[in-house]
Scaffold this active site. Structure first.
Site, PDB file in Angstrom:
ATOM      1  N   ASP A   9       0.869  -1.186   0.000  1.00  0.00           N
ATOM      2  CA  ASP A   9       0.000   0.000   0.000  1.00  0.00           C
ATOM      3  C   ASP A   9       0.908   1.238   0.000  1.00  0.00           C
ATOM      4  O   ASP A   9       1.830   1.338   0.805  1.00  0.00           O
ATOM      5  CB  ASP A   9      -0.883  -0.008   1.255  1.00  0.00           C
ATOM      6  N   ASP A 104      -3.982   2.369  -4.954  1.00  0.00           N
ATOM      7  CA  ASP A 104      -2.622   2.374  -4.404  1.00  0.00           C
ATOM      8  C   ASP A 104      -2.304   1.131  -3.596  1.00  0.00           C
ATOM      9  O   ASP A 104      -1.424   1.146  -2.762  1.00  0.00           O
ATOM     10  CB  ASP A 104      -2.415   3.641  -3.549  1.00  0.00           C
ATOM     11  N   GLU A 105      -3.029   0.058  -3.875  1.00  0.00           N
ATOM     12  CA  GLU A 105      -2.929  -1.113  -3.024  1.00  0.00           C
ATOM     13  C   GLU A 105      -3.027  -2.383  -3.861  1.00  0.00           C
ATOM     14  O   GLU A 105      -3.782  -2.404  -4.838  1.00  0.00           O
ATOM     15  CB  GLU A 105      -4.151  -1.030  -2.097  1.00  0.00           C
TER      16      GLU A 105
HETATM   17  P1  TTP Z   1      -5.286   5.018   1.545  1.00  0.00           P
HETATM   18  O1  TTP Z   1      -4.225   4.025   1.142  1.00  0.00           O
HETATM   19  O2  TTP Z   1      -6.325   4.579   2.514  1.00  0.00           O
HETATM   20  O3  TTP Z   1      -4.606   6.304   2.191  1.00  0.00           O
HETATM   21  P2  TTP Z   1      -3.241   7.026   1.846  1.00  0.00           P
HETATM   22  O4  TTP Z   1      -2.503   6.308   0.773  1.00  0.00           O
HETATM   23  O5  TTP Z   1      -3.505   8.478   1.621  1.00  0.00           O
HETATM   24  O6  TTP Z   1      -2.449   6.918   3.214  1.00  0.00           O
HETATM   25  P3  TTP Z   1      -1.781   5.611   3.877  1.00  0.00           P
HETATM   26  O7  TTP Z   1      -1.993   4.470   2.967  1.00  0.00           O
HETATM   27  O8  TTP Z   1      -0.327   5.970   4.035  1.00  0.00           O
HETATM   28  O9  TTP Z   1      -2.459   5.457   5.194  1.00  0.00           O
HETATM   29  O10 TTP Z   1      -6.022   5.550   0.272  1.00  0.00           O
HETATM   30  C1  TTP Z   1      -5.345   5.762  -0.957  1.00  0.00           C
HETATM   31  C2  TTP Z   1      -5.847   7.020  -1.626  1.00  0.00           C
HETATM   32  O11 TTP Z   1      -7.252   6.924  -1.840  1.00  0.00           O
HETATM   33  C3  TTP Z   1      -5.631   8.266  -0.814  1.00  0.00           C
HETATM   34  O12 TTP Z   1      -4.342   8.852  -1.018  1.00  0.00           O
HETATM   35  C4  TTP Z   1      -6.738   9.151  -1.268  1.00  0.00           C
HETATM   36  C5  TTP Z   1      -7.852   8.204  -1.671  1.00  0.00           C
HETATM   37  N1  TTP Z   1      -8.864   8.199  -0.604  1.00  0.00           N
HETATM   38  C6  TTP Z   1      -9.946   9.052  -0.712  1.00  0.00           C
HETATM   39  O13 TTP Z   1     -10.070   9.765  -1.708  1.00  0.00           O
HETATM   40  N2  TTP Z   1     -10.861   9.081   0.300  1.00  0.00           N
HETATM   41  C7  TTP Z   1     -10.738   8.311   1.425  1.00  0.00           C
HETATM   42  O14 TTP Z   1     -11.586   8.373   2.332  1.00  0.00           O
HETATM   43  C8  TTP Z   1      -9.612   7.424   1.527  1.00  0.00           C
HETATM   44  C9  TTP Z   1      -9.438   6.554   2.738  1.00  0.00           C
HETATM   45  C10 TTP Z   1      -8.705   7.400   0.495  1.00  0.00           C
HETATM   46 MG    MG Z   2      -2.179   4.225   0.853  1.00  0.00          MG
END
Ligand code: TTP
Ligand code: MG
Length: 406
Positions: A9, A104-105
Site C-alpha cells: 500500500d 494504491d494497493e
Molecule cells: P489510503 O491508502 O487509505 O490512504 P493514503 O494512501 O492516503 O495513506 P496511507 O496508505 O499511508 O495510510 O487511500 C489511498 C488514496 O485513496 C488516498 O491517497 C486518497 C484516496 N482516498 C480518498 O479519496 N478518500 C478516502 O476516504 C480514503 C481513505 C482514500
Molecule cells: Mg495508501
C-alpha cells in the site's frame, strides 16, 4: 506448500504524488481534498498533517482548524490514475497476476518466488526500491501466509515499512492489536465488540464462534477466522471486462437529433478508446435510451466482423438511434452506448481492407494525442456541438452524470 502473500500500500498516496510534482511540499503538513473552507473532506493527509490529528474523511473545515498551517490542494484524479497505472506495471514485473485493490494497493502471491529473489523478504524490498526509484513514492509492505495478516502487517509497518510475519506466528502477531486494525471491522462493529468487552484481536480470537455468529450472523464466522489469522482467499486478478459502456443523463430531456448524435459520438469515442486500451475488439454494439417517462430500451446490433474503431461504433449506434427515434417521439432523458462479445485484439490484417486500415491508424493516432493532451484536445466535427453545452476539462467533457464522464 505454505503460501507467502505480499500486500503493498502506497503511503499518503495522493499527497505523495503531489510532493513528487512539487518537492517544496515535502516534509510539510499537506492535505489533498480541496480548499480549507470547502464543503469536502480530506482525501489524503501527509504524515506531518496526521501528527495534528488529520485523517481521511475528516471535514476540511475541521482539518484547517486543527492544523491552520497545512497546505490544502484540490488534487487531480488523472494524475493519481497515471501514478497508479505505473505502480501496477511495476508489480506486474514481479508477478503475472497481481490483485489491485483501489488505486494504491495490491496483493501478490509470492509462493515459490524465494528461489528467484533469495527470499520473499528480499523480493518485497526490491519492489519497494523500484517504486521509490521509478515513481519517487514510499510503499509499505506486509508479507504473511495469508491476505488478512499481510494487510495488517503492511498497515502496521507504515510509513515506508516492510514487515514479515513468519508462518505459525499469525495469531501471536495479531493478538495484542486493537480490533479496529482487523480488516472488516468498521466503527459500528468495533463499538459493538467493545460493548461486549472485546478490545484486542486476541480477545476476539477466543470468543466462542456461536456467540460471534449470534451477534454478527455470517460475518461472525469471518471475524473468527480473521482474528485467528486464518484466511484462505486466493490472490485473484480482476475479472476481465465482458462489456464496456458509457451513458449519460441530459440535464434536460431532449428531442434534438443533433445533440443526441453528438453525444452518442462522444460516448462512442470513449468506449472505443477504452476498448483499444484493453487490447480488445467487439462484435456487438448496444444503444440504450431512456425516455422522459423513464421507459428504457436497449437495441443491439451484431457485426459480421469484430471492430474496435470509433467510426464503426458510431455508425452502428447511429443506425440504431435512427430506428428508435422514428418509433418513439418522446424526448430522451438518457443515452448510452456499449460494446460486448469482446475478443482479444490480435492482428486481423488479412481481414482489413485498406479503408479499415486507415481508420485503425487514425484511431490509434487520436488515442496517442489524447493520452498526451487530454480527451478533448482532438475532436471530430460532430462532437464540437457539445463544447457549447458541457464544461470541459483536460479529461473530457463533464457530463451531467459525473461518474460516467470517464
Ligand atoms: P489510503 O491508502 O487509505 O490512504 P493514503 O494512501 O492516503 O495513506 P496511507 O496508505 O499511508 O495510510 O487511500 C489511498 C488514496 O485513496 C488516498 O491517497 C486518497 C484516496 N482516498 C480518498 O479519496 N478518500 C478516502 O476516504 C480514503 C481513505 C482514500
Ligand atoms: Mg495508501
Amino acid at each position: 506448500m505454505a503460501r507467502r502473500i505480499i500486500h503493498i500500500d502506497l503511503d499518503a498516496f495522493f499527497v505523495s504524488v503531489e510532493q513528487v510534482k512539487n518537492p517544496e511540499l515535502k516534509g510539510k503538513p499537506v492535505v489533498v481534498g480541496g480548499r480549507p473552507e470547502g464543503r469536502g473532506v480530506v482525501a489524503s493527509a501527509s504524515y506531518e498533517a496526521r501528527a495534528f490529528g488529520l485523517h481521511a474523511g475528516m471535514p476540511l473545515t475541521t482539518a484547517s482548524r486543527l492544523c491552520p498551517q497545512a497546505i490544502f490542494i484540490q488534487g487531480s484524479f488523472p494524475k493519481y490514475r497515471d501514478a497508479s497505472q505505473r505502480f501496477m506495471t511495476i508489480l506486474a514485473d514481479f508477478s503475472p497476476y497481481p490483485e489491485p485493490l483501489g488505486l494504491d494497493e495490491a496483493y501478490l502471491d509470492a509462493t515459490g518466488f524465494e528461489s528467484i529473489y533469495g527470499s520473499v523478504h528480499q523480493m518485497a524490498a526490491k519492489i519497494k526500491q523500484r517504486i521509490k526509484d521509478e515513481l519517487g513514492l514510499d510503499a509499505s509492505v506486509g508479507v504473511a501466509s495469508c491476505k488478512v495478516v499481510a494487510k495488517v502487517a503492511s498497515e502496521l509497518s507504515k510509513p515506508d515499512g516492510l514487515l514479515e510475519v513468519a508462518a505459525g506466528e499469525e495469531r501471536s502477531f495479531l493478538a495484542p492489536l486493537p480490533i479496529a486494525k482487523l480488516p472488516g471491522i468498521g466503527r459500528k462493529t468495533e463499538r459493538r465488540l467493545n460493548g461486549l468487552g472485546v478490545n484486542t484481536i486476541g480477545e476476539l480470537s477466543i470468543m466462542p464462534l456461536s456467540a460471534l455468529k449470534s451477534h454478527f450472523g455470517a460475518s461472525g464466522e469471518v471475524l473468527h477466522r480473521f482474528a485467528n489469522g486464518i484466511d484462505d482467499r486466493e490472490v485473484e486478478p480482476p475479472a476481465t471486462a465482458k462489456s464496456i459502456s458509457r451513458e449519460t443523463t441530459f440535464s434536460k430531456d431532449t428531442g434534438d437529433h443533433s445533440l443526441l448524435k453528438a453525444t452518442l459520438r462522444y460516448l462512442g469515442e470513449r468506449v472505443g478508446a477504452d476498448l483499444r486500451q484493453r487490447g480488445k475488439r467487439a462484435r456487438c454494439i448496444t444503444l440504450k435510451l431512456r425516455y422522459a417517462d423513464f421507459t428504457t430500451i436497449t437495441r443491439r446490433h451484431t457485426l459480421s466482423q469484430t471492430c474496435d474503431s470509433d467510426q464503426t461504433i458510431f455508425n452502428t449506434g447511429q443506425g440504431l438511434l435512427k430506428k428508435a427515434l422514428t418509433r418513439e417521439r418522446q424526448p430522451v432523458r438518457l443515452i448510452g452506448i456499449g460494446v460486448s462479445s469482446l475478443v482479444e485484439s490480435g492482428r486481423q490484417l488479412a481481414l482489413l481492407d485498406s479503408s479499415a486500415q486507415r481508420q485503425e491508424q487514425l484511431d490509434r493516432a487520436i488515442d496517442r494525442i489524447r493520452k498526451k493532451y487530454g480527451f478533448t484536445a482532438i475532436q471530430t466535427g460532430r462532437t464540437l456541438l457539445l463544447k457549447e453545452i458541457f464544461p470541459e476539462s483536460g479529461e473530457g467533457y463533464k457530463l451531467h452524470t459525473p461518474s460516467l464522464s470517464r
